[in-house]
Design an enzyme around this catalytic site. Structure first.
Site, short mmCIF file in Angstrom:
data_model
loop_
_atom_site.label_atom_id
_atom_site.label_comp_id
_atom_site.label_asym_id
_atom_site.label_seq_id
_atom_site.Cartn_x
_atom_site.Cartn_y
_atom_site.Cartn_z
N LYS A 49 0.84 -1.20 0.00
CA LYS A 49 0.00 0.00 0.00
C LYS A 49 0.88 1.25 0.00
O LYS A 49 0.54 2.25 -0.65
CB LYS A 49 -0.92 0.00 1.22
CG LYS A 49 -2.05 -1.02 1.13
CD LYS A 49 -2.79 -1.14 2.44
CE LYS A 49 -3.81 -2.27 2.42
NZ LYS A 49 -4.30 -2.60 3.76
N GLN A 93 -4.32 -1.50 10.10
CA GLN A 93 -4.16 -2.81 9.47
C GLN A 93 -4.67 -3.91 10.39
O GLN A 93 -4.23 -4.04 11.53
CB GLN A 93 -2.67 -3.02 9.12
CG GLN A 93 -2.39 -4.26 8.31
CD GLN A 93 -3.03 -4.24 6.92
OE1 GLN A 93 -3.01 -3.25 6.22
NE2 GLN A 93 -3.62 -5.36 6.53
N ASP A 116 -11.48 2.62 4.58
CA ASP A 116 -11.72 1.18 4.38
C ASP A 116 -13.22 0.87 4.31
O ASP A 116 -13.60 -0.24 3.95
CB ASP A 116 -11.13 0.39 5.57
CG ASP A 116 -9.73 -0.11 5.28
OD1 ASP A 116 -9.41 -0.35 4.10
OD2 ASP A 116 -8.95 -0.27 6.24
#
Ligand code: NAP
Length: 279
Positions: A49, A93, A116
């Site tokens: 990412k 994460q 997200d």
């Protein structure tokens, strides 16, 4: 023989579009990424990412926290990032190492920075058809279907898996495009009977060879979301690719299908967040 859906090529196109829009903004879009502990898979995902957001002209705020981090310390960091005007998106994460509890952390991220699309507010907005952000993996799947002119309306779409990050939002997006959606899970009876009815079959289970050729209708579209390791340690999906590919009309490879698109949609979501903050 199926056409292979090239998620990598489409992701490159999406990221180029995002980069072109990002440079027009008065400041760089900023993303805070919080990685707790030493999970090797999480470290690989975060490195990937990081490469993406450098490519898209975004500013990163990396936080690497030790496994000893407490729930309170993590929530305090989220509060600081919520208040930081240069941070447009916050990415924690997952999975978090034990004993940290993920739900309060997800719920603490400001909804306008929840790139997200995991926060209950954004999940609710998605479900009523007014998404602020689109959930990265399912939205990536929808973009691949669109790119290859694969119709969804009226088609029987069967989703394997009902997780909050893949299965459920995948079903929501397919339903919004007027697909006739069936969701299957570990308690589903007669799975093969259902998958054989699928015009579009999306597998997000996380087990090698969940979808074999006898479970697939001739000409079906096969989307393999999973990322597994086979006995030789090679990255693979849920689908028995070699035997299913000849029966399908379209199929996503693993790697090179859903994975790159997930990351590209994340970049688009960060751009959206920055545009909203700069309005
Ligand atoms: P998860 O939370 O473990 O969910 C797996 C789902 O599969 C559950 O709903 C489970 O049912 C269902 N399931 C288990 N065995 C089944 C079976 N035999 N038949 C039908 N359904 C079955 O996993 P996830 O987070 O959704 O991820 C799924 C896969 O996608 C993983 O391989 C993950 O690595 C991958 N993934 C890929 C991306 C990407 O960017 N490509 C992004 C996210 C995840 P129950 O609910 O009944 O337990």
């Amino acid at each position: 023989m199926a056409t292979r859906i090239d998620g990598k090529a489409l992701a490159a196109k999406v990221k180029a579009e995002v980069a072109a829009e990002a440079v027009k903004l008065p400041r760089q879009p900023g993303l805070a990424v919080v990685l707790v502990g030493e999970n090797p898979a999480s470290q690989v995902y975060v490195r990937g990412k990081e490469a993406d957001w450098a490519e898209c002209g975004m500013r990163s705020f990396p936080y690497r926290l030790s496994t000893e981090t407490t729930q309170q310390e993590l929530l305090k960091l989220i509060d600081e990032l919520n208040a930081n005007p240069e941070v447009d998106g916050i990415l924690v994460q997952l999975p978090l190492p034990k004993p940290l509890d993920e739900e309060p952390v997800i719920n603490r991220i400001a909804a306008d920075k929840d790139v997200d699309c995991f926060h209950p507010y954004n999940v609710g907005k998605l479900t009523i058809g007014e998404p602020v952000f689109r959930p990265c993996t399912p939205a990536g799947v929808m973009e691949m279907l669109e790119e290859y002119h694969i119709p969804v309306a009226g088609k029987h779409c069967v989703v394997l898996g009902r997780s909050n990050i893949v299965g459920k939002p995948m079903a929501s997006l397919l339903l919004q495009q007027s697909g006739t959606v069936t969701i299957c899970h570990s308690k589903t009876e007669n799975l093969a009977e259902i998958t054989r009815q699928a015009d579009i079959l999306v597998s997000a289970v996380g087990k090698v060879n969940t979808v074999t050729a006898d479970m697939v209708k001739d000409g079906a579209v096969i989307i393999d979301v999973a990322m597994n390791r086979n006995a030789e340690g090679k990255l693979c999906g849920d689908v028995d690719f070699a035997n299913v590919e000849p029966k399908a009309s379209y199929i996503t490879p693993v790697p090179g299908g859903c994975g790159p698109m997930t990351r590209a949609v994340l970049m688009r979501n960060i751009l959206t967040a920055a545009e909203n903050h700069l309005k």
